[in-house]
Enzyme design. Structure first.
Site, PDB file in Angstrom:
ATOM      1  N   CYS A  25       3.200  -2.848   4.011  1.00  0.00           N
ATOM      2  CA  CYS A  25       2.343  -1.711   4.366  1.00  0.00           C
ATOM      3  C   CYS A  25       3.122  -0.866   5.366  1.00  0.00           C
ATOM      4  O   CYS A  25       4.346  -1.014   5.468  1.00  0.00           O
ATOM      5  CB  CYS A  25       0.985  -2.162   4.904  1.00  0.00           C
ATOM      6  N   ASP A  45       0.862  -1.182   0.000  1.00  0.00           N
ATOM      7  CA  ASP A  45       0.000   0.000   0.000  1.00  0.00           C
ATOM      8  C   ASP A  45       0.900   1.234   0.000  1.00  0.00           C
ATOM      9  O   ASP A  45       2.121   1.145  -0.240  1.00  0.00           O
ATOM     10  CB  ASP A  45      -1.008  -0.036   1.162  1.00  0.00           C
ATOM     11  N   HIS A  52       7.544 -30.078  12.415  1.00  0.00           N
ATOM     12  CA  HIS A  52       6.874 -28.811  12.129  1.00  0.00           C
ATOM     13  C   HIS A  52       5.682 -29.004  11.188  1.00  0.00           C
ATOM     14  O   HIS A  52       4.729 -28.238  11.231  1.00  0.00           O
ATOM     15  CB  HIS A  52       7.880 -27.815  11.538  1.00  0.00           C
ATOM     16  N   THR A  91       3.129  -0.821   8.696  1.00  0.00           N
ATOM     17  CA  THR A  91       3.661  -1.610   9.814  1.00  0.00           C
ATOM     18  C   THR A  91       3.940  -3.061   9.472  1.00  0.00           C
ATOM     19  O   THR A  91       4.629  -3.756  10.228  1.00  0.00           O
ATOM     20  CB  THR A  91       2.635  -1.626  10.969  1.00  0.00           C
ATOM     21  N   HIS A 115      10.270 -23.182  10.277  1.00  0.00           N
ATOM     22  CA  HIS A 115       9.334 -23.845  11.184  1.00  0.00           C
ATOM     23  C   HIS A 115       7.865 -23.680  10.796  1.00  0.00           C
ATOM     24  O   HIS A 115       7.071 -24.579  11.055  1.00  0.00           O
ATOM     25  CB  HIS A 115       9.526 -23.317  12.611  1.00  0.00           C
TER      26      HIS A 115
HETATM   27  C1  RB5 Z   1      -1.921   3.083   6.150  1.00  0.00           C
HETATM   28  O1  RB5 Z   1      -1.899   4.394   6.599  1.00  0.00           O
HETATM   29  C2  RB5 Z   1      -1.511   2.135   7.258  1.00  0.00           C
HETATM   30  O2  RB5 Z   1      -2.547   2.000   8.174  1.00  0.00           O
HETATM   31  C3  RB5 Z   1      -1.134   0.794   6.669  1.00  0.00           C
HETATM   32  O3  RB5 Z   1      -0.070   0.961   5.791  1.00  0.00           O
HETATM   33  C4  RB5 Z   1      -0.663  -0.263   7.645  1.00  0.00           C
HETATM   34  O4  RB5 Z   1       0.315   0.216   8.493  1.00  0.00           O
HETATM   35  C5  RB5 Z   1      -1.711  -0.990   8.343  1.00  0.00           C
HETATM   36  O5  RB5 Z   1      -1.442  -1.913   9.120  1.00  0.00           O
END
Ligand code: RB5
Length: 146
Positions: free
Chosen positions: A65, A8, A133, A67, A98
């Site tokens: 993304c 994203d 596993h 995070t 694993h």
């Molecule tokens: C987008 O702003 C952000 O929420 C997305 O990239 C991600 O971190 C969601 O988990």
């Protein structure tokens, strides 16, 4: 090995760098976007990449993304997907050894591009250990089917 990749707006730079790096290592990479800095909903990209895995069009996938967490939550809703959000080398290696994870999720706002390239390389080049596993993964499949 064919690798599916997607991101994203929180992971575009990392996604493009990983794609170039893996292609340079000889991997075929299918890019499911995004291709420019526009705001999108990460589940839409997660579904595209994961579908290419469950349809056996690609062997492994990488999702980026902000995070890595939203992508991993979305991906793990899809039957047959084992997605791992990783930000260091040990987890990227052992989720292959694993868990036989088929999707690596990274956070573009958590790790630098250099670390992302190393984690991606570890993920695509490490093989599942099998053995005990596999029994545990079978139990995950049982949960999925229950
Ligand atoms: C987008 O702003 C952000 O929420 C997305 O990239 C991600 O971190 C969601 O988990």
């Amino acid at each position: 090995m064919k690798i599916a990749i997607g991101c994203d707006h929180g992971g575009l730079e990392h996604k493009n760098a990983i794609k170039a790096h893996l292609e340079g290592l000889g991997y075929e990479v299918q890019d499911f976007g995004i291709y420019e800095q526009v705001s999108v909903d990460y589940p839409d990209i997660a579904v595209k990449v994961c579908d290419s895995i469950t349809k056996n069009e690609c062997e492994r996938g990488i999702l980026v993304c902000g995070t890595g967490i939203g992508m991993s939550i979305a991906a793990n809703k899809i039957k047959g997907i084992r997605a791992a959000a990783c930000s260091e080398h040990f987890s990227a290696k052992f989720t292959r050894l694993h868990n036989n994870s088929n999707i690596l999720c990274l956070g573009g706002r958590v790790i630098g591009v250099g670390t992302a390239l190393e984690l991606a390389e570890i993920f695509v080049s490490t093989e599942f250990e099998g053995g005990r596993h596999q029994n545990r993964i079978n139990k995950i499949s049982d949960i999925e089917n229950s």
